[in-house]
Design a protein around this motif. Sequence first.
Motif, mmCIF file in Angstrom:
data_model
loop_
_atom_site.group_PDB
_atom_site.id
_atom_site.type_symbol
_atom_site.label_atom_id
_atom_site.label_comp_id
_atom_site.label_asym_id
_atom_site.label_seq_id
_atom_site.Cartn_x
_atom_site.Cartn_y
_atom_site.Cartn_z
ATOM 1 N N LEU A 6 3.747 -2.069 3.370
ATOM 2 C CA LEU A 6 4.949 -1.710 2.628
ATOM 3 C C LEU A 6 4.598 -0.897 1.391
ATOM 4 C CD1 LEU A 6 8.059 -2.358 2.581
ATOM 5 C CD2 LEU A 6 7.511 -4.099 0.880
ATOM 6 N N SER A 7 5.370 0.173 1.171
ATOM 7 C CA SER A 7 5.261 1.001 -0.038
ATOM 8 C C SER A 7 6.598 0.944 -0.769
ATOM 9 C CB SER A 7 4.958 2.446 0.363
ATOM 10 O OG SER A 7 5.198 3.329 -0.717
ATOM 11 N N GLY B 212 7.600 3.460 -2.833
ATOM 12 C CA GLY B 212 8.097 4.802 -3.120
ATOM 13 C C GLY B 212 6.994 5.835 -3.000
ATOM 14 N N ALA C 67 4.343 -3.251 -7.546
ATOM 15 C CA ALA C 67 5.172 -3.170 -6.341
ATOM 16 C C ALA C 67 5.605 -4.572 -5.901
ATOM 17 C CB ALA C 67 4.402 -2.461 -5.228
ATOM 18 N N TYR D 197 4.917 7.699 -4.606
ATOM 19 C CA TYR D 197 4.082 7.957 -5.767
ATOM 20 C C TYR D 197 2.953 6.940 -5.670
ATOM 21 C CZ TYR D 197 7.630 4.512 -6.758
ATOM 22 O OH TYR D 197 8.505 3.477 -6.618
ATOM 23 N N VAL D 198 1.862 7.181 -6.388
ATOM 24 C CA VAL D 198 0.711 6.290 -6.264
ATOM 25 C C VAL D 198 0.579 5.428 -7.509
ATOM 26 C CG1 VAL D 198 -1.780 6.131 -5.912
ATOM 27 C CG2 VAL D 198 -0.466 7.913 -4.744
ATOM 28 N N LEU D 199 0.588 4.118 -7.312
ATOM 29 C CA LEU D 199 0.349 3.162 -8.392
ATOM 30 C C LEU D 199 -1.125 2.763 -8.355
ATOM 31 C CD1 LEU D 199 3.407 0.857 -7.631
ATOM 32 C CD2 LEU D 199 3.258 2.596 -9.429
ATOM 33 N N SER D 200 -1.608 2.225 -9.457
ATOM 34 C CA SER D 200 -3.025 1.844 -9.466
ATOM 35 C C SER D 200 -3.262 0.533 -8.735
ATOM 36 C CB SER D 200 -3.554 1.800 -10.899
ATOM 37 O OG SER D 200 -2.687 1.074 -11.706
ATOM 38 N N GLY D 201 -2.203 -0.142 -8.333
ATOM 39 C CA GLY D 201 -2.375 -1.353 -7.544
ATOM 40 C C GLY D 201 -1.039 -1.856 -7.052
ATOM 41 N N GLY D 202 -1.080 -2.825 -6.151
ATOM 42 C CA GLY D 202 0.139 -3.340 -5.549
ATOM 43 C C GLY D 202 0.896 -4.344 -6.412
ATOM 44 N N THR E 229 0.841 -1.191 0.000
ATOM 45 C CA THR E 229 0.000 0.000 0.000
ATOM 46 C C THR E 229 0.881 1.246 0.000
ATOM 47 O OG1 THR E 229 -1.305 1.366 1.558
ATOM 48 C CG2 THR E 229 -0.233 -0.556 2.468
ATOM 49 N N PRO E 230 0.431 2.321 -0.670
ATOM 50 C CA PRO E 230 1.237 3.551 -0.630
ATOM 51 C C PRO E 230 1.346 4.139 0.778
ATOM 52 C CG PRO E 230 -0.755 3.844 -1.991
ATOM 53 C CD PRO E 230 -0.714 2.418 -1.566
HETATM 54 CL CL1 6GU Z 1 2.816 -0.910 -2.596
HETATM 55 N N1 6GU Z 1 0.862 0.267 -3.894
HETATM 56 C C1 6GU Z 1 0.325 1.300 -4.572
HETATM 57 N N2 6GU Z 1 -0.941 1.204 -5.013
HETATM 58 N N3 6GU Z 1 0.991 2.421 -4.845
HETATM 59 C C2 6GU Z 1 2.245 2.487 -4.394
HETATM 60 C C3 6GU Z 1 2.856 1.461 -3.688
HETATM 61 C C4 6GU Z 1 2.124 0.342 -3.446
HETATM 62 N N4 6GU Z 1 4.105 1.840 -3.379
HETATM 63 C C5 6GU Z 1 4.250 3.062 -3.901
HETATM 64 N N5 6GU Z 1 3.135 3.455 -4.509
#
Ligand code: 6GU
Length: 226
Positions: free
Chosen positions: A131-132, A134, A144, A136-141, A88-89
């Motif tokens: 855990l993230s 970085g 990652a 920035y926001v991705l559309s899903g894990g 997750t971000p």
């Molecule tokens: Cl783990 N998930 C999403 N959705 N966005 C992210 C991320 C993870 N890590 C950085 N951005």
Amino acid sequence: MRFHLLTIFPDFFTGPFSHGVVARARDAGKLEVSIHDLRNWTHDRHRTVDDRCFGGGAGMLMKPAPIFEAVESIFPGRTPRQRVVLLTPQGPLFTQSTARRYAEAEELLLICGRYEGVDERVAEHLADEELSIGDYVLSGGELAAAIVIDATARLLPGVLGNDESAVDESFEQAGLLDYPQWTRPAEFRGWAVPEVLQGGNHAEIRRWRAEAARAKTVRNRPDLLK
Ligand code: 6GU
């Protein structure tokens, strides 16, 4: 080591683990990747994994029940060496030292979040950690998760050959980027490879590389030098 992925996009992972170091390690039996379709733990006709958010707001959240049931059936009688990570971000940042820690686990289960988020009870009462990768926001894990598995897999015993050893690399050398490198030709479009690297003075080369690594870190990642 065995990695597990819990995802609503199981087909996503056919690419990332079918090439290079990770594919070779899988073929050699040094690691296994099991992909689990979260919808297998739904019980309704539409195989619903998401629902509306309490308190209002746009977007859907992933429901807790399918995720809890999936993790409990993948890890029945879960032990401390079976780690569960929610991607997750909102998590703490993934670093090389996280990868080193994961490489010690027997099994690592990565929960790929989707939609606008995941019911907080998954982070609070099911996952060992969030855990993230970085800021920035991705559309899903899923992307990652592929990154976490790649970085962890190459630290497993026998996964990298001697000539591709991980010890010299950026971040393994505490707080320094890797030194710059060149291959043939010694001169390309008028740009020459540093003279010292073309000679055989290994002590001098070692000193030159240490200085070049420092200079590169100052220029590109001064934050690493604290
Ligand atoms: Cl783990 N998930 C999403 N959705 N966005 C992210 C991320 C993870 N890590 C950085 N951005």
